[in-house]
Scaffold this motif. Structure first.
Motif, PDB file in Angstrom:
ATOM      1  N   GLY A   2       0.783  -1.240   0.000  1.00 22.47           N
ATOM      2  CA  GLY A   2       0.000   0.000   0.000  1.00 22.47           C
ATOM      3  C   GLY A   2       0.810   1.283   0.000  1.00 22.47           C
ATOM      4  N   ILE A   3       2.141   1.181  -0.084  1.00 19.93           N
ATOM      5  CA  ILE A   3       2.949   2.399  -0.085  1.00 19.93           C
ATOM      6  C   ILE A   3       2.757   3.141  -1.407  1.00 19.93           C
ATOM      7  N   VAL A   4       2.566   4.467  -1.335  1.00 23.24           N
ATOM      8  CA  VAL A   4       2.423   5.305  -2.528  1.00 23.24           C
ATOM      9  C   VAL A   4       3.797   5.884  -2.872  1.00 23.24           C
ATOM     10  N   LEU A   5       4.239   5.614  -4.103  1.00 24.67           N
ATOM     11  CA  LEU A   5       5.594   6.022  -4.500  1.00 24.67           C
ATOM     12  C   LEU A   5       5.584   6.766  -5.828  1.00 24.67           C
ATOM     13  N   VAL A   6       6.711   7.440  -6.107  1.00 30.13           N
ATOM     14  CA  VAL A   6       6.909   8.108  -7.394  1.00 30.13           C
ATOM     15  C   VAL A   6       8.136   7.491  -8.073  1.00 30.13           C
ATOM     16  N   ASN A   7       7.943   7.041  -9.314  1.00 29.80           N
ATOM     17  CA  ASN A   7       9.077   6.574 -10.110  1.00 29.80           C
ATOM     18  C   ASN A   7       9.682   7.789 -10.813  1.00 29.80           C
ATOM     19  N   GLU A   8      10.809   8.250 -10.301  1.00 28.60           N
ATOM     20  CA  GLU A   8      11.379   9.507 -10.804  1.00 28.60           C
ATOM     21  C   GLU A   8      11.856   9.396 -12.250  1.00 28.60           C
ATOM     22  N   ASP A   9      12.068   8.175 -12.720  1.00 31.26           N
ATOM     23  CA  ASP A   9      12.502   8.000 -14.112  1.00 31.26           C
ATOM     24  C   ASP A   9      11.362   8.246 -15.096  1.00 31.26           C
ATOM     25  N   LYS A  10      10.128   8.342 -14.573  1.00 33.57           N
ATOM     26  CA  LYS A  10       8.993   8.610 -15.456  1.00 33.57           C
ATOM     27  C   LYS A  10       8.342   9.963 -15.174  1.00 33.57           C
ATOM     28  N   CYS A  11       8.621  10.537 -14.007  1.00 31.78           N
ATOM     29  CA  CYS A  11       7.957  11.793 -13.616  1.00 31.78           C
ATOM     30  C   CYS A  11       8.419  12.938 -14.510  1.00 31.78           C
ATOM     31  N   MET A  12       7.436  13.729 -15.046  1.00 30.37           N
ATOM     32  CA  MET A  12       7.815  14.870 -15.876  1.00 30.37           C
ATOM     33  C   MET A  12       7.661  16.195 -15.116  1.00 30.37           C
ATOM     34  N   GLY A  13       7.296  16.090 -13.843  1.00 25.98           N
ATOM     35  CA  GLY A  13       7.249  17.300 -13.019  1.00 25.98           C
ATOM     36  C   GLY A  13       6.122  18.246 -13.361  1.00 25.98           C
ATOM     37  N   CYS A  14       4.949  17.707 -13.722  1.00 25.61           N
ATOM     38  CA  CYS A  14       3.828  18.591 -14.079  1.00 25.61           C
ATOM     39  C   CYS A  14       3.139  19.131 -12.835  1.00 25.61           C
ATOM     40  N   GLY A  15       3.287  18.427 -11.711  1.00 27.13           N
ATOM     41  CA  GLY A  15       2.748  18.942 -10.456  1.00 27.13           C
ATOM     42  C   GLY A  15       1.284  18.648 -10.208  1.00 27.13           C
ATOM     43  N   LEU A  16       0.638  17.922 -11.131  1.00 21.08           N
ATOM     44  CA  LEU A  16      -0.793  17.684 -10.972  1.00 21.08           C
ATOM     45  C   LEU A  16      -1.108  16.824  -9.744  1.00 21.08           C
ATOM     46  N   CYS A  17      -0.221  15.882  -9.420  1.00 18.11           N
ATOM     47  CA  CYS A  17      -0.466  15.035  -8.242  1.00 18.11           C
ATOM     48  C   CYS A  17      -0.448  15.861  -6.961  1.00 18.11           C
ATOM     49  N   ALA A  18       0.440  16.875  -6.935  1.00 19.81           N
ATOM     50  CA  ALA A  18       0.502  17.738  -5.750  1.00 19.81           C
ATOM     51  C   ALA A  18      -0.779  18.561  -5.633  1.00 19.81           C
ATOM     52  N   TRP A  19      -1.340  18.925  -6.785  1.00 13.37           N
ATOM     53  CA  TRP A  19      -2.624  19.648  -6.766  1.00 13.37           C
ATOM     54  C   TRP A  19      -3.733  18.734  -6.251  1.00 13.37           C
ATOM     55  N   ALA A  20      -3.669  17.460  -6.623  1.00  7.69           N
ATOM     56  CA  ALA A  20      -4.752  16.537  -6.284  1.00  7.69           C
ATOM     57  C   ALA A  20      -4.738  16.153  -4.812  1.00  7.69           C
ATOM     58  N   CYS A  21      -3.573  16.258  -4.177  1.00  3.54           N
ATOM     59  CA  CYS A  21      -3.462  15.856  -2.769  1.00  3.54           C
ATOM     60  C   CYS A  21      -4.011  16.954  -1.867  1.00  3.54           C
ATOM     61  N   ASN A  66      10.450  18.551 -15.514  1.00  4.14           N
ATOM     62  CA  ASN A  66      11.329  17.526 -16.072  1.00  4.14           C
ATOM     63  C   ASN A  66      10.806  17.108 -17.448  1.00  4.14           C
ATOM     64  N   PRO A  67      10.834  18.059 -18.419  1.00  6.42           N
ATOM     65  CA  PRO A  67      10.146  17.817 -19.702  1.00  6.42           C
ATOM     66  C   PRO A  67      10.663  16.605 -20.476  1.00  6.42           C
ATOM     67  N   LYS A  68      11.860  16.119 -20.156  1.00  6.56           N
ATOM     68  CA  LYS A  68      12.384  14.991 -20.940  1.00  6.56           C
ATOM     69  C   LYS A  68      11.526  13.736 -20.766  1.00  6.56           C
ATOM     70  N   ASN A  69      10.733  13.687 -19.699  1.00  5.70           N
ATOM     71  CA  ASN A  69       9.862  12.526 -19.515  1.00  5.70           C
ATOM     72  C   ASN A  69       8.454  12.754 -20.056  1.00  5.70           C
ATOM     73  N   ALA A  70       8.253  13.865 -20.768  1.00  6.24           N
ATOM     74  CA  ALA A  70       6.901  14.218 -21.225  1.00  6.24           C
ATOM     75  C   ALA A  70       6.320  13.153 -22.163  1.00  6.24           C
ATOM     76  N   ILE A  71       7.163  12.404 -22.832  1.00  4.60           N
ATOM     77  CA  ILE A  71       6.685  11.384 -23.771  1.00  4.60           C
ATOM     78  C   ILE A  71       5.814  10.334 -23.070  1.00  4.60           C
ATOM     79  N   TYR A  72       6.103  10.078 -21.793  1.00  2.00           N
ATOM     80  CA  TYR A  72       5.298   9.088 -21.054  1.00  2.00           C
ATOM     81  C   TYR A  72       3.871   9.579 -20.790  1.00  2.00           C
ATOM     82  N   ALA A  73       3.632  10.885 -21.014  1.00  2.00           N
ATOM     83  CA  ALA A  73       2.323  11.462 -20.678  1.00  2.00           C
ATOM     84  C   ALA A  73       1.194  10.909 -21.549  1.00  2.00           C
ATOM     85  N   PHE A  74       1.541  10.186 -22.605  1.00  2.00           N
ATOM     86  CA  PHE A  74       0.488   9.618 -23.449  1.00  2.00           C
ATOM     87  C   PHE A  74       0.069   8.220 -22.989  1.00  2.00           C
TER      88      PHE A  74
END
Lengths: 246, 291
Positions: free
Chosen positions: A106-125, B60-68
């Protein structure tokens, strides 16, 4: 990935005892320390030695005052971090699949290799549990010290979240809420553990123990001092009269 | 919420572009050749500029491709996918129309529908958030669609339709502000439920967790300039709907008037979108005794 599991095998989380917390901020600092050198991108500080410092923290300690009509006020120190919600609103909104809730514990985590930093999750919390690191540009949040609790390289007593290990008051407890016999489940049952903002429908795993009721909230209040009525003599009396005339 | 210029520009400009696509897809105005090419270029240009602007606020725009990838749950992911589909469909439709004189109505209707779906997905990014009670209402997607369609009607010179849409914008925007002003209170969240300490009495913040600023406060407890909100609301409605409507009704609409109408509408739209963000109270503010 961003679909929440319907149920998790374990529900690992924290109990925070608001009766015991002394507001020393040690949990906050140990969290910052551990998570800066371990899991993922370090928790950066911006302008750390300048006039306008700020930084990323996964745990912050607020202090509130509660006061009922006609009663003395009560001070409550209030550490706040990710509650690892069962219906975590931060996970389904993630467009990249970086945010996820683990089925096994049940731990909620962020995979930083996929995060694009849009910030929407922070808005949702609703709780402000997620902060976008201003240097790394990726979302940071409490990992429940996933790199400690399963870490066989650490002595057994250290295989708990850093904040819990550090708390000098014993106000933080770590355990499995899915097990009714666990330390945390028992504490919640005994002390009336509560959810934060239950109306948001997030079903937080972490629970807060309310301050124990005081026998008499007003008992410690001193009686008000009587107004000074007698005539003042000597130098102070002269000063008093002179000031009165000016 | 922080009114990031990139997000304001994105949602307004791309909204106008997709709004124009709605009408061009329906075959309005009835033009062809290079005039159609100019209309289509404006629509695509606005949509693409807007979409590009939206990437500027990524950490971190380099990961933007995953957004689809997360269309099953994420409105933001759906927006990305649908916007690309829209641009592709409209590009094919417009190319055949403008350069080969072959307007395929079915393809046009598809482009129109996709354009409105894109605007809808954008609006749902905001409307889905329970944590921002002011946005968490069906009026949010309705307004985004109305603004996009009204702007598209103005750009495509469909002035009668534009008048109706501007009237609806006026009505529903007023409703949204009236409802929005009490949304946080009606949501039931308060500093008492946020801390769970309501049983002890009235709760207030005695000490903040830190003396400086932080990401949460900058991003979600944005209060700068809110004191001008009332004036901006009036100004926004005036410029976005009233002035364009008056000009349509009272003047002989020519290119100069259309330019004035568009300028007025766009400035009003920026003001509206700024207010949409700046006045949105996130419940995390309750932990900071701020709204």
């Amino acid at each position: 990935m961003t679909q929440l599991p319907t149920s998790t095998e374990k529900k690992l989380g924290l109990v925070i005892d608001l009766d015991t917390c002394v507001g020393c901020h040690a949990c906050e600092i140990s969290c910052k320390g551990w998570n800066t050198v371990e899991y993922g991108a370090p928790l950066s500080d911006m302008d750390a030695y300048g006039g306008d410092p700020s930084g990323t923290f996964l745990n912050r300690v607020h202090t509130f005052e509660a006061k009922a009509e006609g009663c003395a006020s009560q001070t409550v120190h209030f550490p706040k971090s990710c509650l690892h919600c069962e219906d975590a609103p931060c996970v389904p909104v993630c467009p990249t699949g970086a945010s996820y809730k683990r089925e096994e514990d049940g731990i909620v985590l962020v995979n930083e290799d996929k995060c694009m930093g849009c910030g929407l999750c922070a808005w949702a919390c609703p709780y402000g549990a997620r902060e976008l690191d201003q240097m790394a540009g990726v979302m940071k949040k409490c990992t429940l010290c996933v790199d400690r609790i399963y870490n066989d390289n650490l002595p057994e007593e250290d295989r708990i979240p850093s904040c819990v290990r550090t708390c000098p008051a014993g106000a933080r407890h770590f355990g499995d809420f899915a097990d009714p016999e666990s330390n945390v489940s028992k504490l919640v049952a005994e002390r009336g553990g509560m959810d934060l903002m239950p109306e948001q429908g997030t079903k937080p795993v972490n629970k807060y123990l309310p301050p124990r009721p005081k026998a008499d909230v007003n008992g410690t209040q001193m009686p008000a001092l009587e107004a000074q009525s007698e005539e003042i003599t000597g130098f102070l009396g002269w000063l008093d009269r002179t000031l009165e005339k000016i | 919420m922080h009114p990031a210029p990139s997000v304001i520009i994105f949602s307004t400009i791309s909204g106008l572009g997709f709004g124009l696509m709605l009408f061009l897809g329906l075959g309005l105005p009835d033009v062809n050749g290079w005039v159609a090419a100019v209309f289509a270029t404006v629509a695509l240009g606005l949509a693409v500029i807007g979409l590009l602007a939206s990437t500027f606020h990524l950490g971190n725009p380099k990961n933007a491709i995953y957004a689809f990838s997360q269309w099953k749950t994420s409105w933001l992911s759906r927006e990305g996918i649908v916007s690309i589909l829209t641009l592709g469909t409209f590009f094919i439709y417009a190319t055949l129309w403008a350069f080969m004189d072959m307007r395929i109505p079915a393809l046009g209707y598809l482009a129109s529908a996709l354009a409105m779906t894109t605007v809808f997905t954008t609006s749902m990014i905001y409307a889905q958030l329970k944590s921002v009670p002011r946005w968490n209402t069906a009026v949010t997607p309705l307004l985004f669609l109305l603004y996009a369609a009204a702007g598209g009607a103005l750009l495509s010179n469909q002035m009668t339709v534009a008048l109706i849409l501007l009237g609806l914008v006026f009505a529903f925007q007023s409703l949204a502000w009236m409802q929005g002003d009490t949304a946080l209170t009606r949501s039931g969240s308060s500093i008492e439920t946020a801390t769970g300490l309501g049983g002890l009495g009235k709760v207030r913040l005695l000490e903040k967790p830190h003396s400086g600023k932080n990401y949460l406060l900058q991003e979600m407890v944005y209060v700068v300039g809110r004191k001008h909100a009332a004036k901006l609301r009036v100004l926004s409605l005036l410029l976005v709907a009233l002035l364009p409507a008056l000009l349509i009704l009272l003047t002989e609409v020519n290119h100069v008037i259309v330019a004035v109408i568009m300028l007025s509408h766009i400035i009003g739209l920026f003001a509206q979108r700024w207010l949409f963000f700046a006045q949105a109270e996130h419940v995390v503010g309750l932990y900071y005794d701020a709204r």
